[in-house]
Design an enzyme around this catalytic site. Sequence first.
Site, PDB file in Angstrom:
ATOM      1  N   ASP A  30      34.751  23.728  42.880  1.00  0.00           N
ATOM      2  CA  ASP A  30      35.108  24.350  44.161  1.00  0.00           C
ATOM      3  C   ASP A  30      35.257  23.263  45.218  1.00  0.00           C
ATOM      4  OD1 ASP A  30      34.979  25.818  46.687  1.00  0.00           O
ATOM      5  OD2 ASP A  30      34.195  27.501  45.533  1.00  0.00           O
ATOM      6  N   ASN A  86      32.843  38.283  44.026  1.00  0.00           N
ATOM      7  CA  ASN A  86      33.046  39.138  45.204  1.00  0.00           C
ATOM      8  C   ASN A  86      34.332  39.944  45.086  1.00  0.00           C
ATOM      9  OD1 ASN A  86      30.784  37.838  46.435  1.00  0.00           O
ATOM     10  ND2 ASN A  86      32.107  36.162  47.046  1.00  0.00           N
ATOM     11  N   GLN A  93      35.118  38.562  49.616  1.00  0.00           N
ATOM     12  CA  GLN A  93      36.274  38.000  48.914  1.00  0.00           C
ATOM     13  C   GLN A  93      37.273  37.479  49.933  1.00  0.00           C
ATOM     14  OE1 GLN A  93      38.484  40.721  46.387  1.00  0.00           O
ATOM     15  NE2 GLN A  93      39.484  39.044  45.301  1.00  0.00           N
ATOM     16  N   HIS A  99      37.978  35.786  40.561  1.00  0.00           N
ATOM     17  CA  HIS A  99      37.336  34.528  40.173  1.00  0.00           C
ATOM     18  C   HIS A  99      35.834  34.708  40.221  1.00  0.00           C
ATOM     19  CE1 HIS A  99      37.839  34.368  44.557  1.00  0.00           C
ATOM     20  NE2 HIS A  99      36.805  33.543  44.610  1.00  0.00           N
ATOM     21  N   HIS A 101      32.174  32.588  40.768  1.00  0.00           N
ATOM     22  CA  HIS A 101      31.523  31.378  41.245  1.00  0.00           C
ATOM     23  C   HIS A 101      30.350  31.054  40.328  1.00  0.00           C
ATOM     24  CE1 HIS A 101      33.385  31.256  45.318  1.00  0.00           C
ATOM     25  NE2 HIS A 101      33.522  32.552  45.084  1.00  0.00           N
TER      26      HIS A 101
END
Length: 136
Positions: A30, A86, A93, A99, A101
């Site tokens: 990230d 999320n 989100q 996606h 995390h």
Amino acid sequence: MSDCIFCRIANGEIPSATLYEDEEFRVILDLGPASKGHALIIPKQHYADIYELPEEAAGRAFILASKMVKKMTKALSCDGFNVVQNNKPVAGQTVFHFHMHLIPRYEGDQVGLGWKMGKLTEEDKAEILEKMQITD
């Protein structure tokens, strides 16, 4: 989707620090990490969120999360992990491509994930169970 940044990253059109890739997913570091080693699992196929994600893909994403967390724990010597996903703006989100995390946790890291714990009332319990058609 040509205008989706995560589609472009997942499919290699935009360079990323890739930790893992197969025909269905890319796992990248990230760019705005919550902690050292924070990574994202991104499917190459576009799904806006978990509501659009097929069950089979969801299962494979979680299996991949399990494998990555084990490998990353060993590599990073972290003390634990948060796996966060999320859906919709109200839930945090900000990129509308499903996606997950993978957030390594380190003792004393002060990463701010959490909520104020409430209490399940009998009224809420009854209402939710009725609406979900589940009984104790």
